[in-house]
Design a protein around this motif. Structure first.
Motif, PDB file in Angstrom:
ATOM      1  N   LEU A 139    -118.004  60.319  16.762  1.00 44.20           N
ATOM      2  CA  LEU A 139    -118.708  61.509  16.296  1.00 44.20           C
ATOM      3  C   LEU A 139    -118.317  62.734  17.114  1.00 44.20           C
ATOM      4  O   LEU A 139    -118.200  63.847  16.582  1.00 44.20           O
ATOM      5  CB  LEU A 139    -120.227  61.297  16.376  1.00 44.20           C
TER       6      LEU A 139
ATOM      7  N   GLY B  93    -109.323  56.548  17.453  1.00 44.71           N
ATOM      8  CA  GLY B  93    -110.362  56.384  16.440  1.00 44.71           C
ATOM      9  C   GLY B  93    -110.367  55.023  15.775  1.00 44.71           C
ATOM     10  O   GLY B  93    -111.425  54.415  15.582  1.00 44.71           O
TER      11      GLY B  93
ATOM     12  N   SER C  28    -113.605  58.835   8.011  1.00 47.18           N
ATOM     13  CA  SER C  28    -114.978  59.297   8.194  1.00 47.18           C
ATOM     14  C   SER C  28    -115.960  58.561   7.289  1.00 47.18           C
ATOM     15  O   SER C  28    -117.108  58.316   7.676  1.00 47.18           O
ATOM     16  CB  SER C  28    -115.059  60.812   7.948  1.00 47.18           C
TER      17      SER C  28
ATOM     18  N   PHE D  55    -108.474  66.637   8.779  1.00 44.66           N
ATOM     19  CA  PHE D  55    -109.677  65.815   8.708  1.00 44.66           C
ATOM     20  C   PHE D  55    -109.392  64.587   7.844  1.00 44.66           C
ATOM     21  O   PHE D  55    -108.884  64.706   6.735  1.00 44.66           O
ATOM     22  CB  PHE D  55    -110.814  66.645   8.111  1.00 44.66           C
TER      23      PHE D  55
ATOM     24  N   VAL E 227    -121.992  63.193   8.616  1.00 40.20           N
ATOM     25  CA  VAL E 227    -120.569  62.865   8.452  1.00 40.20           C
ATOM     26  C   VAL E 227    -120.167  62.962   6.982  1.00 40.20           C
ATOM     27  O   VAL E 227    -119.133  63.547   6.637  1.00 40.20           O
ATOM     28  CB  VAL E 227    -120.260  61.448   8.992  1.00 40.20           C
TER      29      VAL E 227
ATOM     30  N   THR F  42    -116.691  55.427   9.064  1.00 32.59           N
ATOM     31  CA  THR F  42    -117.620  55.733  10.165  1.00 32.59           C
ATOM     32  C   THR F  42    -119.042  55.831   9.632  1.00 32.59           C
ATOM     33  O   THR F  42    -119.989  55.309  10.239  1.00 32.59           O
ATOM     34  CB  THR F  42    -117.228  57.058  10.854  1.00 32.59           C
TER      35      THR F  42
ATOM     36  N   THR G 203    -115.170  63.802  15.581  1.00 38.08           N
ATOM     37  CA  THR G 203    -115.303  64.186  14.173  1.00 38.08           C
ATOM     38  C   THR G 203    -115.699  65.640  14.000  1.00 38.08           C
ATOM     39  O   THR G 203    -115.216  66.326  13.098  1.00 38.08           O
ATOM     40  CB  THR G 203    -116.341  63.291  13.463  1.00 38.08           C
TER      41      THR G 203
END
Length: 387
Positions: A237, A210, A253, A248, A272, A256, A240
């Motif tokens: 994604l 990632g 995120s 998580f 997201v 992102t 995710t």
């Protein structure tokens, strides 16, 4: 694969034994985690007379039981009594890093490196994370060197699964170095080429890393190569929204989401951020980003709902953030400019769903599940006391 010297083989065997024990300690889950470790007669003070290995075991048991105070006490006295014990130094350094005491952690980890510079590449990576610029790069490179040697030996020994774990660790180190060439070392000659090279090395070892995908997407956006960035973000994604991915990572995120916003992929960006908020309703930065993403996508009603939640969160003493407060005020002004009446201006078919306010959500929960709220309040007190 190159032939290892006798010294290398002995050293690798030592590393494997150390890492196996370390992994065993970390994975060990006490069935009575709420209880303190068994102490000899005389309590904790008497326990401090134990050998280094026993003190390390005791400290790990305290850590497993989330008794940080006693774990720190044991480790402090242990490294004082056994200042040259590398395992104690590594464990204490890791604890200090996790507590945000970087300076103390760096000192302990550097001493461990001086005492035993040719084993445990992981400690170099731990150290590199808290160093800056060229010094951090140097530590990452040494860690990669040691882990690469270990990975090759694991493959030769037929331990493919553990070798794969090491490869992923190395990939993350390459990604971290690439990030440094975009930040601390960006003025270094050939920084962009070095950044690109490290990212390609990372992805060759772990195609779904990632950090590497995110960093490379950022680099592509900076060079206005948005289609390539979009393809890289698609891979992120995909990971995710896999339910089995745990834990998580909210911060990852949010970054992102920022990159998705940069290339105007607002639906995915919003999705997201909504997932981030579903895991942490008090994440004020995520609420602000969600407000901004909806505003930019011309979803004005949801944007106003998010701004309202940002205001409610910023009113809490422990969540005050002057930068977000200033940015929110600017966003509110822009919302008034585009829609002064506060009426949704989009076509009915394009309207996004509104978001309940934090206060509305809490009130609804209290009304529908009073027993749960009471239980959670009690548990919160227990957790705070434990910490």
């Amino acid at each position: 694969v190159s032939t290892q010297s006798t010294w290398d083989q002995e050293n690798i065997a030592k590393i494997l034994a150390m890492e196996k024990q370390h992994k065993k300690n970390k994975k060990k889950k006490s069935k009575t985690a709420s209880h303190d470790p068994t102490l000899p007669t005389g309590g904790i003070d008497k326990a401090l007379d134990l050998p280094a290995e026993e003190l390390l075991r005791m400290a790990q048991e305290y850590l497993d039981a989330l008794n940080i105070t006693e774990a720190e006490k044991v480790l402090h006295h242990a490294v004082t009594k056994y200042p040259d014990n590398v395992n104690l130094l590594d464990t204490y350094a890791e604890l200090k890093f996790s507590l945000g005491e970087a300076e103390k952690g760096i000192m302990l980890q550097k001493k461990s490196v001086e005492l035993d510079p040719h084993s445990n590449g992981s400690k170099y990576l731990n150290l590199a994370e808290f160093l800056k610029g060229p010094e951090s790069i140097k530590a990452y490179m040494k860690g990669i060197e040691l882990l690469t040697t270990l990975s090759e030996s694991l493959i030769m020994a037929g331990n493919a699964a553990e070798a794969e774990e090491k490869k992923k660790q190395i990939a993350s180190a390459y990604a971290a170095m690439a990030e440094l060439y975009m930040t601390d070392c960006c003025d270094e000659e050939g920084a962009e080429e070095k950044c690109e090279k490290n990212l390609q090395l990372a992805l060759s070892l772990d195609p779904f890393n990632g950090d590497a995908l995110q960093c490379l997407a950022n680099l592509r956006i900076l060079r206005e190569r948005d289609p390539e960035a979009s393809a890289l973000l698609d891979k992120i994604l995909e990971q995710t929204f896999k339910e089995e991915i745990s834990p998580f990572n909210a911060d990852f995120s949010k970054q992102t989401a920022r990159l998705l916003m940069e290339i105007e992929r607002y639906p995915e960006c919003i999705k997201v951020l909504e997932k981030v908020i579903s895991t942490s309703e008090d994440n004020v930065e995520a609420w602000y980003l969600l407000a901004y993403a909806n505003f930019t996508a011309k979803n004005y009603a949801p944007a106003r709902d998010c701004v309202k939640n940002v205001r409610e969160l910023l009113a809490k003493p422990d969540l005050k953030d002057p930068e977000i407060e200033e940015a929110t005020a600017e966003l509110e002004a822009k919302l008034k400019e585009v829609d002064p009446s506060g009426v949704e201006t989009m076509e009915e078919g394009d309207k996004a769903e509104s978001y309940e306010s934090i206060s509305e959500n809490e009130e609804k929960m209290e009304e529908e599940h009073p027993q749960i709220i009471s239980f959670l309040s009690e548990m919160k007190g227990v957790i705070i006391e434990t910490i």
